[in-house]
Scaffold this motif. Structure first.
Motif, PDB file in Angstrom:
ATOM      1  N   THR A 441       0.667  -1.257  -0.015  1.00 12.33           N
ATOM      2  CA  THR A 441      -0.025  -0.043   0.063  1.00 12.33           C
ATOM      3  C   THR A 441       0.844   1.184  -0.091  1.00 12.33           C
ATOM      4  O   THR A 441       0.619   2.175  -0.652  1.00 12.33           O
ATOM      5  N   ARG A 442       2.147   1.352   0.620  1.00 14.04           N
ATOM      6  CA  ARG A 442       2.976   2.252   0.734  1.00 14.04           C
ATOM      7  C   ARG A 442       3.579   2.555  -0.692  1.00 14.04           C
ATOM      8  O   ARG A 442       3.597   3.822  -1.227  1.00 14.04           O
ATOM      9  N   ILE A 443       3.698   1.724  -1.361  1.00 17.66           N
ATOM     10  CA  ILE A 443       4.239   1.892  -2.673  1.00 17.66           C
ATOM     11  C   ILE A 443       3.280   2.498  -3.499  1.00 17.66           C
ATOM     12  O   ILE A 443       3.496   3.204  -4.500  1.00 17.66           O
ATOM     13  N   VAL A 444       2.011   1.995  -3.747  1.00 14.55           N
ATOM     14  CA  VAL A 444       0.870   2.526  -4.230  1.00 14.55           C
ATOM     15  C   VAL A 444       0.526   4.071  -3.949  1.00 14.55           C
ATOM     16  O   VAL A 444       0.485   4.908  -4.968  1.00 14.55           O
ATOM     17  N   ASP A 445       0.904   4.196  -2.741  1.00 19.60           N
ATOM     18  CA  ASP A 445       0.521   5.651  -2.115  1.00 19.60           C
ATOM     19  C   ASP A 445       1.622   6.536  -2.949  1.00 19.60           C
ATOM     20  O   ASP A 445       1.505   7.544  -3.482  1.00 19.60           O
ATOM     21  N   SER A 446       3.055   6.093  -2.812  1.00 12.95           N
ATOM     22  CA  SER A 446       4.021   6.713  -3.428  1.00 12.95           C
ATOM     23  C   SER A 446       3.971   7.061  -5.003  1.00 12.95           C
ATOM     24  O   SER A 446       4.422   7.934  -5.457  1.00 12.95           O
ATOM     25  N   VAL A 447       3.657   5.912  -5.769  1.00 15.68           N
ATOM     26  CA  VAL A 447       3.314   5.746  -7.093  1.00 15.68           C
ATOM     27  C   VAL A 447       2.472   7.025  -7.641  1.00 15.68           C
ATOM     28  O   VAL A 447       2.616   7.819  -8.537  1.00 15.68           O
ATOM     29  N   SER A 448       1.307   7.119  -6.524  1.00 14.00           N
ATOM     30  CA  SER A 448       0.252   7.849  -7.221  1.00 14.00           C
ATOM     31  C   SER A 448       0.973   9.587  -7.175  1.00 14.00           C
ATOM     32  O   SER A 448       0.738  10.229  -7.859  1.00 14.00           O
ATOM     33  N   LYS A 449       1.821   9.734  -5.877  1.00 21.25           N
ATOM     34  CA  LYS A 449       2.299  10.962  -5.753  1.00 21.25           C
ATOM     35  C   LYS A 449       3.350  11.313  -7.046  1.00 21.25           C
ATOM     36  O   LYS A 449       3.556  12.465  -7.319  1.00 21.25           O
ATOM     37  N   ALA A 450       3.844  10.348  -7.266  1.00 16.91           N
ATOM     38  CA  ALA A 450       5.089  10.433  -8.363  1.00 16.91           C
ATOM     39  C   ALA A 450       4.410  10.440  -9.610  1.00 16.91           C
ATOM     40  O   ALA A 450       5.242  10.841 -10.795  1.00 16.91           O
ATOM     41  N   ALA A 451       3.202  10.376  -9.872  1.00 21.66           N
ATOM     42  CA  ALA A 451       2.674  10.475 -11.238  1.00 21.66           C
ATOM     43  C   ALA A 451       2.789  11.762 -12.004  1.00 21.66           C
ATOM     44  O   ALA A 451       2.544  12.646 -11.283  1.00 21.66           O
ATOM     45  N   MET A 452       3.112  11.527 -13.268  1.00 17.80           N
ATOM     46  CA  MET A 452       3.265  12.700 -14.197  1.00 17.80           C
ATOM     47  C   MET A 452       1.963  13.231 -14.681  1.00 17.80           C
ATOM     48  O   MET A 452       1.623  14.120 -15.064  1.00 17.80           O
ATOM     49  N   TYR A 453       1.008  11.921 -14.952  1.00 17.75           N
ATOM     50  CA  TYR A 453      -0.344  12.318 -15.591  1.00 17.75           C
ATOM     51  C   TYR A 453      -1.280  11.387 -14.746  1.00 17.75           C
ATOM     52  O   TYR A 453      -1.059  10.437 -14.196  1.00 17.75           O
ATOM     53  N   ARG A 454      -2.617  12.044 -14.662  1.00 20.37           N
ATOM     54  CA  ARG A 454      -3.289  11.248 -13.792  1.00 20.37           C
ATOM     55  C   ARG A 454      -4.993  11.631 -14.313  1.00 20.37           C
ATOM     56  O   ARG A 454      -4.941  12.917 -15.354  1.00 20.37           O
ATOM     57  N   ILE A 455      -5.998  10.735 -14.370  1.00 16.38           N
ATOM     58  CA  ILE A 455      -7.461  10.997 -14.722  1.00 16.38           C
ATOM     59  C   ILE A 455      -8.047  10.541 -13.537  1.00 16.38           C
ATOM     60  O   ILE A 455      -7.728   9.894 -12.551  1.00 16.38           O
ATOM     61  N   ALA A 456      -9.332  11.405 -13.482  1.00 17.28           N
ATOM     62  CA  ALA A 456     -10.397  10.697 -12.557  1.00 17.28           C
ATOM     63  C   ALA A 456     -10.840   9.394 -12.776  1.00 17.28           C
ATOM     64  O   ALA A 456     -10.970   8.894 -13.856  1.00 17.28           O
ATOM     65  N   PRO A 457     -10.839   8.569 -11.752  1.00 17.63           N
ATOM     66  CA  PRO A 457     -11.263   7.138 -11.734  1.00 17.63           C
ATOM     67  C   PRO A 457     -12.662   7.058 -12.519  1.00 17.63           C
ATOM     68  O   PRO A 457     -13.528   7.970 -12.364  1.00 17.63           O
ATOM     69  N   ILE A 458     -12.677   6.162 -13.267  1.00 17.71           N
ATOM     70  CA  ILE A 458     -13.896   5.794 -14.366  1.00 17.71           C
ATOM     71  C   ILE A 458     -14.656   4.661 -13.396  1.00 17.71           C
ATOM     72  O   ILE A 458     -14.204   3.478 -13.745  1.00 17.71           O
ATOM     73  N   THR A 459     -15.729   4.922 -12.962  1.00 12.23           N
ATOM     74  CA  THR A 459     -16.613   3.668 -12.379  1.00 12.23           C
ATOM     75  C   THR A 459     -17.828   3.539 -12.752  1.00 12.23           C
ATOM     76  O   THR A 459     -18.536   4.196 -13.684  1.00 12.23           O
ATOM     77  N   HIS A 460     -18.152   2.057 -12.594  1.00 14.33           N
ATOM     78  CA  HIS A 460     -19.464   1.845 -13.231  1.00 14.33           C
ATOM     79  C   HIS A 460     -20.301   1.079 -12.082  1.00 14.33           C
ATOM     80  O   HIS A 460     -19.593   0.474 -11.062  1.00 14.33           O
ATOM     81  N   LYS A 461     -21.519   1.333 -12.002  1.00 12.02           N
ATOM     82  CA  LYS A 461     -22.229   0.756 -10.879  1.00 12.02           C
ATOM     83  C   LYS A 461     -22.452  -0.848 -11.287  1.00 12.02           C
ATOM     84  O   LYS A 461     -22.770  -1.221 -12.340  1.00 12.02           O
ATOM     85  N   PRO A 462     -22.406  -1.757 -10.166  1.00  7.67           N
ATOM     86  CA  PRO A 462     -22.626  -3.113 -10.388  1.00  7.67           C
ATOM     87  C   PRO A 462     -23.875  -3.510 -11.035  1.00  7.67           C
ATOM     88  O   PRO A 462     -25.138  -2.856 -10.287  1.00  7.67           O
ATOM     89  N   VAL A 463     -24.192  -4.108 -11.996  1.00  2.61           N
ATOM     90  CA  VAL A 463     -25.396  -4.595 -12.615  1.00  2.61           C
ATOM     91  C   VAL A 463     -25.302  -6.220 -12.686  1.00  2.61           C
ATOM     92  O   VAL A 463     -24.615  -6.823 -13.673  1.00  2.61           O
ATOM     93  N   GLY A 464     -25.779  -6.930 -11.846  1.00  2.00           N
ATOM     94  CA  GLY A 464     -25.442  -8.289 -11.845  1.00  2.00           C
ATOM     95  C   GLY A 464     -24.211  -8.436 -11.572  1.00  2.00           C
ATOM     96  O   GLY A 464     -23.347  -7.961 -10.744  1.00  2.00           O
ATOM     97  N   ASN A 465     -23.593  -9.355 -12.641  1.00  2.00           N
ATOM     98  CA  ASN A 465     -22.095  -9.643 -12.572  1.00  2.00           C
ATOM     99  C   ASN A 465     -21.426  -9.172 -13.614  1.00  2.00           C
ATOM    100  O   ASN A 465     -20.366  -9.523 -14.156  1.00  2.00           O
ATOM    101  N   GLY A 466     -22.120  -7.966 -14.323  1.00  2.00           N
ATOM    102  CA  GLY A 466     -21.498  -7.339 -15.410  1.00  2.00           C
ATOM    103  C   GLY A 466     -20.361  -6.586 -15.208  1.00  2.00           C
ATOM    104  O   GLY A 466     -19.519  -6.623 -16.374  1.00  2.00           O
TER     105      GLY A 466
END
Length: 592
Positions: A441-466
């Motif tokens: 988890t610490r590596i994930v945190d640091s990778v996010s801070k070091a990111a040169m480019y980022r986008i807003a997370p694209i999410t989908h509400k679950p519909v069944g097992n879709g």
């Protein structure tokens, strides 16, 4: 007019100075000197062969210059690490101090400025190319050479075939596999390695035709009088079985087509032709000693590449009999060449990402996972999955530099790929296969801070097992690409970390007690918050579109010295460098 010319000249200097680094796909930065390396083993087109390719660093590699691709076939009984050489292990094992091809390559780069010098070490599992050839057809060697050359298809690439000792059987195997030597090969060198020369295989005929075909083609043979050499009072080779005899046979054949100049003294017999494009240097041996490796050690590899050029014996001497015998001493690295992440090249005919996803679209998890694993292990991934980016960690006076994948695991080419979720067991097998680790988890945190480019997370509400279906994996990948397109152009996927794409499958201490679960974490938003706390609520076979695999090179630099992620996570004083949890992580992996 002078002002205009001066301005143009200044512009060219500045443009060259800020030239974009050439990161070669699948290569990792070496911990020594200005180099980048690619290491992989036993691809389908070259079974039981280990490859170690050493190229100039991304900064010093000039894409406008040709590539001098040197295949160096290893001597019998030597590993690639032995052949590269170093200083620290010479007392423990003499094999590390007899060739120093790594240091001699670095010396060559100081001389050859009109080309990118790249060395591909080829090592058979049998550690003897004659034994490997008894198991596989010679046509495999031709495929091997063509496949490695294809890695550099974007450049004007010329090939040198080079070898020491039993490595000469690699070259003769290649000669057997072609009716005539291709035009892209412009140098063939034998460093006391032409034991396999035999006129019944038309080697002389092929070499002669090749040497006539271009004024840039060169042949260099270095040997010594092994016919009189003794070991414990007994002959090392028979009168006709060594390189002294075979070299003379080669010269005798080539004399049919070329006028040789012969120079014989008490130290050397030299046969040269075509302004030294053809050069045989045979060392005499009045002491009846074994000089087999000394020829290489005393600048033999340098000579084998510079013979017949304007640089020959300029600043160095081949086989100096006294004084400084090694021109490359300052360039010998201190220790082993450590390599963590090891990715091979993508096959020319590999399936595209879209075609593969269509193939598995209606498969179950159990049906598709082996196919996914097979494609990724074969190297069918875009370059951003193979070129890692540095991230630095600090703790209690220690500095740890790690290398992370700038994006998430995907299948396909640079132009047609799809990021693909997999089970934690498959993710772990991928990481282990390529010399990597999954992140904490610490590596994930640091990778996010070091990111040169980022986008807003694209999410989908679950519909069944879709959300668990391959169709959603494809859709989410398309949405990510659309969002990244909005970031703009001109950035390099292989050198720029991107964030906000997916949650990470991570390693955690909780895996020891929460058996059979997958740990997911992260998915950062542009404001620095994230969607997913560390969560182990899903069974191990569960995956949906939001899961991603971002690999971390298992090799790290700890306070300037090589170490592994496992070593650090297992150390009770150092683990906080890479872990936010309490206590050492003595199981930093999933069990599969």
């Amino acid at each position: 007019m002078k002002t205009t010319i001066s301005f143009i000249f200044l512009f060219l200097i500045i443009t060259n100075a800020i030239a974009k680094p050439t990161v070669l796909g699948g290569f990792q930065k070496s911990i020594y000197y200005d180099e980048q390396v690619m290491v992989f083993s036993s691809p389908a087109w070259a079974p039981e062969v280990k490859f170690h390719i050493n190229a100039p660093s991304a900064v010093t590699f000039d894409p406008h210059k040709k590539v001098m691709l040197i295949f160096f076939a290893l001597p019998n009984g030597n590993t690639t690490e032995n052949t590269i050489g170093n200083t620290d292990l010479t007392g423990a094992d003499w094999h590390y101090d007899i060739q120093h091809i790594g240091a001699q390559t670095r010396y060559l780069r100081t001389k050859i400025t009109d080309a990118n010098v790249v060395v591909c070490y080829v090592e058979s599992n049998q550690m003897a190319w004659n034994r490997w050839r008894s198991k596989y057809p010679d046509s495999t060697i031709k495929t091997l050479v063509d496949s490695v050359r294809n890695i550099f298809k974007a450049f004007d690439t010329r090939v040198t075939l080079n070898s020491h000792s039993g490595g000469g059987y690699f070259i003769f195997g290649y000669l057997n596999s072609v009716s005539e030597i291709p035009s892209f090969i412009d140098r063939i060198s034998f460093l006391d390695s032409n034991y396999g020369y035999d006129e019944t295989f038309n080697y002389g005929k092929k070499l002669s035709k090749w040497l006539k075909s271009s004024s840039s083609n060169r042949l260099c043979v270095l040997a010594y009088n092994d016919s009189v050499a003794l070991y414990n009072g007994k002959p090392v080779v028979s009168a006709t079985g060594g390189t002294w005899y075979r070299s003379k046979k080669m010269v005798d054949y080539l004399k049919r087509d070329f006028n040789f100049k012969t120079t014989i003294d008490t130290d050397f017999w030299k046969y040269t032709a075509k302004n030294n494009r053809i050069e045989f240097i045979l060392k005499t041996n009045p002491e009846k000693a074994i000089l087999h490796t000394i020829q290489v050690e005393r600048n033999g590899f340098i000579q084998s590449i510079l013979s017949g050029t304007k640089f020959e014996e300029k600043g160095y001497k081949y086989y100096p009999l006294s004084g400084q015998t090694r021109a490359y001493t300052p360039l010998i690295q201190p220790n082993l060449t450590y390599v963590g992440a090891q990715f091979g090249p993508r096959r020319v005919n590999a399936v595209t990402g879209s075609a593969f996803m269509e193939k598995i679209k209606d498969m179950t998890y159990l049906q598709r996972e082996p196919l996914i694993l097979q494609e990724i292990k074969s190297g069918n991934t875009p370059d951003f999955c193979k070129s890692f980016v540095d991230v630095t960690f600090h703790y209690n006076g220690h500095v740890c530099k790690i290398q992370v994948m700038p994006d998430y695991i995907a299948i396909g080419s640079n132009d047609d790929f799809c990021r693909i979720p997999v089970s934690p067991e498959t993710a772990q097998e991928i990481a282990d296969y390529f010399g990597c680790s999954l992140p904490t988890t610490r590596i994930v945190d640091s990778v996010s801070k070091a990111a040169m480019y980022r986008i807003a997370p694209i999410t989908h509400k679950p519909v069944g097992n879709g959300n668990e279906l391959v169709g959603m994996f494809i859709l989410h990948n398309q949405e990510i690409e659309q969002a990244l397109a909005a970031v703009g152009t001109g950035w390099d996927r292989t050198t720029s970390i991107v964030d906000g794409l997916k949650k990470d499958i991570v390693i955690t201490n909780r895996l020891k007690t929460e058996i059979g679960k997958v740990a997911i974490y992260g998915w950062y938003k542009p404001d620095g918050t994230f969607i997913q706390q560390l969560y182990l609520g899903h069974v191990h076979w569960y995956m949906d579109y939001s899961h991603g695999i971002r690999l971390v090179n298992s090799l790290v630099m700890l306070d300037g010295k090589p170490a592994t992620i496992r070593q650090i996570l297992n150390d009770k004083e150092l683990y906080p460098l890479l872990s936010s949890e309490t206590g050492v992580m003595d199981q930093p992996n999933y069990i599969y």
